[in-house]
Design an enzyme around this catalytic site. Structure first.
Site, PDB file in Angstrom:
ATOM      1  N   CYS A   2     -18.638  40.115  54.007  1.00  0.00           N
ATOM      2  CA  CYS A   2     -19.129  41.474  54.250  1.00  0.00           C
ATOM      3  C   CYS A   2     -18.317  42.193  55.319  1.00  0.00           C
ATOM      4  O   CYS A   2     -18.801  43.134  55.959  1.00  0.00           O
ATOM      5  CB  CYS A   2     -20.612  41.454  54.591  1.00  0.00           C
ATOM      6  SG  CYS A   2     -21.626  40.661  53.337  1.00  0.00           S
TER       7      CYS A   2
ATOM      8  N   ALA B 293     -27.262  38.238  50.960  1.00  0.00           N
ATOM      9  CA  ALA B 293     -26.499  39.485  51.003  1.00  0.00           C
ATOM     10  C   ALA B 293     -27.105  40.468  50.011  1.00  0.00           C
ATOM     11  O   ALA B 293     -27.809  40.078  49.075  1.00  0.00           O
ATOM     12  CB  ALA B 293     -25.036  39.223  50.654  1.00  0.00           C
ATOM     13  N   LEU B 294     -26.822  41.745  50.230  1.00  0.00           N
ATOM     14  CA  LEU B 294     -27.240  42.738  49.247  1.00  0.00           C
ATOM     15  C   LEU B 294     -26.228  43.867  49.182  1.00  0.00           C
ATOM     16  O   LEU B 294     -25.528  44.162  50.145  1.00  0.00           O
ATOM     17  CB  LEU B 294     -28.648  43.254  49.529  1.00  0.00           C
ATOM     18  CG  LEU B 294     -28.904  44.038  50.821  1.00  0.00           C
ATOM     19  CD1 LEU B 294     -28.738  45.534  50.584  1.00  0.00           C
ATOM     20  CD2 LEU B 294     -30.303  43.773  51.338  1.00  0.00           C
TER      21      LEU B 294
ATOM     22  N   ILE C 127     -16.475  42.488  51.023  1.00  0.00           N
ATOM     23  CA  ILE C 127     -16.254  41.358  50.127  1.00  0.00           C
ATOM     24  C   ILE C 127     -17.350  40.316  50.286  1.00  0.00           C
ATOM     25  O   ILE C 127     -17.873  40.109  51.387  1.00  0.00           O
ATOM     26  CB  ILE C 127     -14.865  40.713  50.389  1.00  0.00           C
ATOM     27  CG1 ILE C 127     -14.487  39.731  49.266  1.00  0.00           C
ATOM     28  CG2 ILE C 127     -14.826  40.027  51.748  1.00  0.00           C
ATOM     29  CD1 ILE C 127     -13.034  39.277  49.326  1.00  0.00           C
ATOM     30  N   THR C 128     -17.737  39.709  49.184  1.00  0.00           N
ATOM     31  CA  THR C 128     -18.675  38.595  49.234  1.00  0.00           C
ATOM     32  C   THR C 128     -18.312  37.597  48.151  1.00  0.00           C
ATOM     33  O   THR C 128     -17.410  37.827  47.341  1.00  0.00           O
ATOM     34  CB  THR C 128     -20.134  39.057  49.111  1.00  0.00           C
ATOM     35  OG1 THR C 128     -20.999  37.985  49.486  1.00  0.00           O
ATOM     36  CG2 THR C 128     -20.473  39.494  47.701  1.00  0.00           C
TER      37      THR C 128
ATOM     38  N   HIS D   9     -19.881  34.892  45.096  1.00  0.00           N
ATOM     39  CA  HIS D   9     -20.958  34.392  44.254  1.00  0.00           C
ATOM     40  C   HIS D   9     -20.495  33.096  43.614  1.00  0.00           C
ATOM     41  O   HIS D   9     -19.317  32.964  43.245  1.00  0.00           O
ATOM     42  CB  HIS D   9     -21.320  35.392  43.155  1.00  0.00           C
ATOM     43  CG  HIS D   9     -21.802  36.712  43.648  1.00  0.00           C
ATOM     44  ND1 HIS D   9     -22.905  36.839  44.464  1.00  0.00           N
ATOM     45  CD2 HIS D   9     -21.333  37.970  43.450  1.00  0.00           C
ATOM     46  CE1 HIS D   9     -23.102  38.122  44.737  1.00  0.00           C
ATOM     47  NE2 HIS D   9     -22.155  38.823  44.140  1.00  0.00           N
TER      48      HIS D   9
END
Length: 216
Positions: A171, A140-141, A77-78, A80
């Site tokens: 993450c 993050a990616l 999970i992230t 934006h």
């Protein structure tokens, strides 16, 4: 394939809703052919949590009113939100002779290049994609590969409200702190950061191509 591949076509899309943008990336990837240019989509999103394919819902620690979208990239999970520079990489990996792990490394190195340009000493972590400063995650990616082509990409925290990160295990890592460019005195507007990221990606992709040609 000795010619240098063309630079990545840049599409500055501004602030756009997450879910339609994700579906547009899927549609672009399904429709592309051997002649379709590779693109960078430079965007910013309204507040949203995204949960990757292997993501565990329990990494959302509390309800915040921010929507959660389950998506098809890797990772956990992230978050934006406004003030975060997001770059989506729609790349034909075979045409550019790039393996998936090489793509991850190229993205991370490009982010490091941008941070180095700002005088920020950042680092990578084994087994934990992304970029870190003093133990806090600043970028993050996450990627999806379909039919040999990539979509999704990177996010770099610039000047944003970081409090939603406290509602998740970023993450998948409990207690992981978040950082942003503003913490280090960087006040460049988002379009400038987007441009610097795109420039750094172009350079890294060109270096990769040159190295492949030299080794051939």
């Amino acid at each position: 394939m000795n010619a240098l591949p063309p630079p990545l076509l840049r599409k500055p899309l501004g602030r756009v809703e997450y879910e339609p943008t994700w579906h547009a990336m899927q549609a672009f990837t399904r429709a592309r052919n051997d002649d379709t240019p590779d693109e960078l989509w430079l965007v910013e999103h309204p507040p949203v949590f995204t949960l990757g394919l292997a993501g565990k819902p329990e990494h959302l620690l509390r309800e915040t009113g921010i929507p959660l979208v389950k998506i098809d990239r890797g990772g956990q999970i992230t978050y934006h939100g406004p003030g975060q520079a997001v770059v989506y990489l729609l790349i034909d990996l075979a045409r550019r002779e790039i393996k998936v792990r090489e793509l991850v490394s190229l993205i991370e190195q490009a982010i490091l290049d941008v941070l180095r340009g700002y005088g920020i000493a950042a680092e990578l972590r084994d087994g934990a994609p992304g970029v870190y400063v003093g133990g806090a995650k600043i970028a993050a990616l996450g990627l999806k590969i379909a039919n040999g082509c990539s979509y999704h990409g990177l996010s770099l925290n610039c000047d944003m409200d970081l409090s939603p990160f406290s509602a998740i295990n970023p993450c998948g890592y409990p207690g992981l702190e978040s950082a942003q460019l503003k913490d280090f005195g960087v006040v460049d507007p988002l379009d400038v950061v987007h441009r610097k990221l795109a420039d750094a990606l172009d350079v890294r992709f060109a270096h990769h191509h040159a190295a492949r040609r030299a080794a051939a």
